[in-house]
Design a protein around this motif. Structure first.
Motif, PDB file in Angstrom:
ATOM      1  N   TRP A 108       0.637  -0.863  -0.378  1.00  0.00           N
ATOM      2  CA  TRP A 108       0.205   0.121  -0.119  1.00  0.00           C
ATOM      3  C   TRP A 108       1.066   1.184   0.375  1.00  0.00           C
ATOM      4  O   TRP A 108       2.104   1.621   0.680  1.00  0.00           O
ATOM      5  N   ALA A 151      -2.118  -2.623   4.780  1.00  0.00           N
ATOM      6  CA  ALA A 151      -1.637  -1.397   5.239  1.00  0.00           C
ATOM      7  C   ALA A 151      -0.468  -1.305   6.086  1.00  0.00           C
ATOM      8  O   ALA A 151      -0.798  -1.576   7.251  1.00  0.00           O
ATOM      9  N   VAL A 169     -15.956  -6.089  -8.213  1.00  0.00           N
ATOM     10  CA  VAL A 169     -15.947  -6.932  -7.107  1.00  0.00           C
ATOM     11  C   VAL A 169     -17.848  -7.071  -6.089  1.00  0.00           C
ATOM     12  O   VAL A 169     -18.222  -5.867  -6.397  1.00  0.00           O
ATOM     13  N   PRO A 216      -3.152 -10.845   1.663  1.00  0.00           N
ATOM     14  CA  PRO A 216      -2.587 -10.209   0.971  1.00  0.00           C
ATOM     15  C   PRO A 216      -1.743  -8.911   1.499  1.00  0.00           C
ATOM     16  O   PRO A 216      -2.391  -8.722   3.009  1.00  0.00           O
ATOM     17  N   ARG A 220      -9.811   3.712   7.530  1.00  0.00           N
ATOM     18  CA  ARG A 220     -10.842   3.539   6.106  1.00  0.00           C
ATOM     19  C   ARG A 220      -9.770   2.341   5.395  1.00  0.00           C
ATOM     20  O   ARG A 220     -10.589   1.352   4.214  1.00  0.00           O
ATOM     21  N   ALA A 221      -8.811   2.212   5.633  1.00  0.00           N
ATOM     22  CA  ALA A 221      -7.987   1.405   4.659  1.00  0.00           C
ATOM     23  C   ALA A 221      -7.884  -0.468   5.317  1.00  0.00           C
ATOM     24  O   ALA A 221      -8.280  -0.566   4.458  1.00  0.00           O
ATOM     25  N   LEU A 253     -10.995  -0.888   6.587  1.00  0.00           N
ATOM     26  CA  LEU A 253     -12.364  -1.182   6.266  1.00  0.00           C
ATOM     27  C   LEU A 253     -12.782  -2.063   3.983  1.00  0.00           C
ATOM     28  O   LEU A 253     -12.940  -2.493   3.864  1.00  0.00           O
ATOM     29  N   TYR A 254     -11.495  -1.394   3.500  1.00  0.00           N
ATOM     30  CA  TYR A 254     -11.594  -1.504   2.004  1.00  0.00           C
ATOM     31  C   TYR A 254     -10.678  -2.221   1.915  1.00  0.00           C
ATOM     32  O   TYR A 254     -10.876  -3.329   0.865  1.00  0.00           O
ATOM     33  N   THR A 255      -9.637  -3.201   3.154  1.00  0.00           N
ATOM     34  CA  THR A 255      -8.932  -4.667   3.036  1.00  0.00           C
ATOM     35  C   THR A 255     -10.516  -5.256   3.106  1.00  0.00           C
ATOM     36  O   THR A 255     -10.294  -6.475   3.200  1.00  0.00           O
ATOM     37  N   LEU A 256     -10.771  -5.102   4.494  1.00  0.00           N
ATOM     38  CA  LEU A 256     -11.909  -6.264   3.817  1.00  0.00           C
ATOM     39  C   LEU A 256     -13.184  -6.344   3.258  1.00  0.00           C
ATOM     40  O   LEU A 256     -13.507  -7.289   2.906  1.00  0.00           O
ATOM     41  N   ASN A 257     -13.352  -5.313   2.528  1.00  0.00           N
ATOM     42  CA  ASN A 257     -14.592  -5.508   1.225  1.00  0.00           C
ATOM     43  C   ASN A 257     -13.771  -4.399   0.228  1.00  0.00           C
ATOM     44  O   ASN A 257     -14.341  -3.090   0.555  1.00  0.00           O
ATOM     45  N   PRO A 258     -12.554  -4.405  -1.226  1.00  0.00           N
ATOM     46  CA  PRO A 258     -12.848  -3.566  -1.175  1.00  0.00           C
ATOM     47  C   PRO A 258     -13.922  -3.118  -2.386  1.00  0.00           C
ATOM     48  O   PRO A 258     -13.420  -1.695  -3.083  1.00  0.00           O
ATOM     49  N   GLY A 259     -15.096  -3.915  -2.473  1.00  0.00           N
ATOM     50  CA  GLY A 259     -16.065  -2.632  -3.116  1.00  0.00           C
ATOM     51  C   GLY A 259     -16.931  -1.849  -2.432  1.00  0.00           C
ATOM     52  O   GLY A 259     -17.938  -1.501  -3.513  1.00  0.00           O
ATOM     53  N   LEU A 260     -16.831  -1.399  -1.307  1.00  0.00           N
ATOM     54  CA  LEU A 260     -16.983  -1.093  -0.942  1.00  0.00           C
ATOM     55  C   LEU A 260     -17.286   0.632  -1.032  1.00  0.00           C
ATOM     56  O   LEU A 260     -16.278   0.364  -2.357  1.00  0.00           O
ATOM     57  N   ILE A 261     -18.374   1.392  -1.491  1.00  0.00           N
ATOM     58  CA  ILE A 261     -18.218   2.102  -2.088  1.00  0.00           C
ATOM     59  C   ILE A 261     -17.992   3.660  -1.574  1.00  0.00           C
ATOM     60  O   ILE A 261     -18.319   3.515  -0.080  1.00  0.00           O
ATOM     61  N   ASP A 262     -17.516   4.736  -2.075  1.00  0.00           N
ATOM     62  CA  ASP A 262     -16.706   5.905  -1.376  1.00  0.00           C
ATOM     63  C   ASP A 262     -18.133   6.389  -0.567  1.00  0.00           C
ATOM     64  O   ASP A 262     -19.142   6.585  -1.797  1.00  0.00           O
ATOM     65  N   ALA A 263     -18.423   7.028   0.022  1.00  0.00           N
ATOM     66  CA  ALA A 263     -19.973   7.651   0.287  1.00  0.00           C
ATOM     67  C   ALA A 263     -20.241   8.855   0.227  1.00  0.00           C
ATOM     68  O   ALA A 263     -18.323   9.421   0.392  1.00  0.00           O
ATOM     69  N   LEU A 323      -8.036   3.934  -2.506  1.00  0.00           N
ATOM     70  CA  LEU A 323      -7.866   3.155  -1.611  1.00  0.00           C
ATOM     71  C   LEU A 323      -8.246   1.481  -1.776  1.00  0.00           C
ATOM     72  O   LEU A 323      -8.274   1.064  -1.720  1.00  0.00           O
ATOM     73  N   ARG A 324      -9.456   2.043  -2.465  1.00  0.00           N
ATOM     74  CA  ARG A 324     -10.238   0.853  -3.335  1.00  0.00           C
ATOM     75  C   ARG A 324      -8.960   0.105  -4.471  1.00  0.00           C
ATOM     76  O   ARG A 324      -9.132  -1.289  -4.061  1.00  0.00           O
TER      77      ARG A 324
END
Lengths: 383, 186
Positions: free
Chosen positions: A288, B156, A361, B153, B173-174, B176-186, A301-302
């Protein structure tokens, strides 16, 4: 506060010469926002009160000489190293990049009140030593746009399967930007185990190895960003042995080399890839980026979270995240110069069966995604 | 052994003595955090005057009144019996490592081993603090040690000032995205 223009209440009509499209856009937006009614851009040279010339561009000198012989036309230049041009065009005000509105206004009123006709430049002279200069506000600072969107361009997506030819505008040559020279300085410094510096701008960027690899510079981010985005003629900067700090004590900032390269590359990229990159070749993110200290492009980040998981091409990453490719391209460029990209050995890639088409995804697969999304929203909105 | 209780909405902050766990929670929490600190009396006293003896506790209030608890584990190893209890059912782990403490790479590995199950079930994001005081090891050194440890993997690893909310929020935040990269930026 801007001084009033004394001679007339009408705005100065300013004609741009040898100014890049990006600069012209930034200048236009800034004038519209902060000098409305005082300075307006014009496409009509015959009726312009003044011209503004980017002295760092190759055709600048010839362009000045080709100007119509009007005694009332003010001529102002801007350059990364103004003293160099004050000897080539005596009497012509040349202000420093990045442009500062107050300096621009002062130079325009001076040039209009006391117009000069530049004579042909004398033989080239040695570039003078960098001049320390600090401005309070730059054009770039004044533009309130979504940073990342502004800095990632507006290119259309490529098809998900390789086309017969990739558009040239997708690529940029790092040697035309600060990142090329800085990267070369870092590589040379590591190879020779000696500290070096990038000179030729009005501040040095020093590259040191000990105790840890660092870039030291008195440039602040607001200055470094526009310089990184601007095309620099090859001769503008040069790599020299580190002369030590040239700035007052305490003004230099230390950046991890990786972080500095990331930033300078990301700012240069603007949604493009370094020339020679194959956007369809799978690569992997080694680690990262240090996101608490570097510029964070949209969706970075995604992208990082997905790309550390395995090999995928930039095109695949964009498809899987459902985001415009230009954000992934900016990320890729920054990561490559920061040394964070792992290339899959071609022998392995050749033996691997073709991957299935990338699919988005699936968000609900992770543990309690709705809760994660709500936490994320809280963190982003409150930051 | 993990219980069958429903997971709590909680994020675990752990790491070495003096890494800034209490400060990080205070930076992020919507309420003044509850801290159970006492005068440090052992080796920790060389690093700071007080140390967390049970836990730190902060809250993030989400829309609709839902809460996410921020739990900080005590850094001293003699309280390590509490780490498992606090970590149970956590959303993920934020690990803070004090770069100015002796042998921080060893500490990193020790914490990764201890929280191996939590990390395998969820994820970890790592903040390295006090890098302004001590430049070595670098982030590259930390990444190298994590690679040797075989954690994939790669998580961060950021330079963090625990007093800065933006820094702490970025680590979370890193995570949370590690848990799910598909999360959408709110």
């Amino acid at each position: 506060m801007m001084p009033e223009r004394v001679e007339t209440a009408s705005p100065i009509h300013l004609f741009l010469i040898e100014v890049s499209g990006m600069d012209a856009r930034l200048i236009g937006m800034s004038l519209e926002r902060h000098m409305k009614g005082r300075v307006v851009l014009t496409n009509d040279l015959l009726h312009a009160h003044a011209v503004l010339i980017d002295c760092d561009r190759r055709g600048a000198e010839q362009a000045v000489l080709r100007l119509p012989p009007r005694k009332d036309l003010g001529i102002v230049g801007y350059a990364l190293n103004p003293p160099e041009f004050s000897t080539r065009f005596p009497g012509m005000p040349v202000i420093a990049k990045p442009l500062n509105l107050e300096s621009l206004w002062a130079a325009l009123t001076q040039a209009i009140g006391n117009p000069i006709r530049p004579s042909p430049p004398p033989a080239p002279v040695a570039v003078t030593a960098p001049i320390a200069e600090e401005a309070t506000k730059t054009l770039g600072d004044n533009i309130e746009t979504d940073d990342g969107v502004e800095l990632c361009g507006a290119f259309e997506d490529l098809p998900t399967t390789r086309p017969s030819r990739l558009p040239d505008k997708l690529f940029f040559d790092p040697d035309d930007y600060l990142v090329g020279q800085l990267f070369r300085a870092v590589v040379k410094s590591q190879a020779s185990q000696r500290p070096l510096a990038v000179a030729g701008l009005y501040r040095l960027i020093r590259v040191v190895l000990k105790p840890v690899p660092l870039c030291l510079t008195a440039f602040r981010e607001t200055r470094l960003r526009p310089i990184s985005m601007t095309q620099l003629p090859l001769a503008t900067t040069r790599i020299v042995h580190d002369p030590g700090t040239q700035d007052p004590p305490g003004t230099e900032l230390a950046w991890a080399t990786e972080d500095m390269l990331w930033n300078v590359a990301a700012w240069a990229a603007r949604g493009r890839l370094p020339v020679g990159t194959d956007p369809y070749r799978p690569v992997r993110l080694k680690a990262w980026p240090n996101f608490t200290r570097v510029f964070v492009p949209p969706h970075a980040l995604r992208i990082a979270a997905l790309w550390v998981r395995g090999y995928a091409s930039p095109i695949d990453i964009a498809t899987r995240l459902g985001i415009p490719q230009r954000y992934v391209f900016s990320f890729y460029t920054a990561a490559q110069f920061a040394g964070l990209i792992n290339f899959e050995p071609l022998s392995l890639a050749a033996n691997r069966p073709a991957p299935p088409p990338a699919t988005p995804v699936v968000a609900p697969s992770a543990k309690r995604p709705s809760l994660l999304a709500r936490i994320l929203k809280k963190l982003i909105n409150a930051v | 052994m993990r219980s069958d209780r429903l997971p709590h909405n909680k994020i675990i902050f752990s790491g070495t003595v003096g890494a800034g766990k209490s400060t990080a929670i205070a930076s992020l929490s919507d309420v003044p955090p509850v801290a159970t600190e006492a005068l440090a009396t052992d080796a920790a006293a060389q690093l700071k005057k007080t140390t967390t003896v049970a836990m730190d506790y902060g809250i993030l209030f989400l829309q609709g009144g839902e809460k996410v608890m921020l739990y900080g584990t005590p850094g001293q190893e003699r309280f390590s019996f509490m780490w498992d209890i606090l970590a149970e059912g956590g959303i993920g782990l934020v690990l803070l490592i004090n770069n100015s403490a002796p042998d921080p790479l060893h500490h990193l590995e020790k914490y990764l081993k201890f929280f191996k199950n939590l990390i395998a079930d969820t994820a970890v994001a790592i903040g390295i603090t006090h890098m302004d005081r001590t430049q070595l090891p670098t982030l590259v050194d930390y990444r190298g040690r994590i690679a040797q440890f075989g954690l994939l993997p790669p998580p961060a690893v950021f330079r963090v000032d625990a007093r800065e909310r933006d820094d702490v929020a970025m680590v979370v935040r890193a995570l949370l995205y590690t848990l799910n990269p598909g999360l959408i930026d709110a």
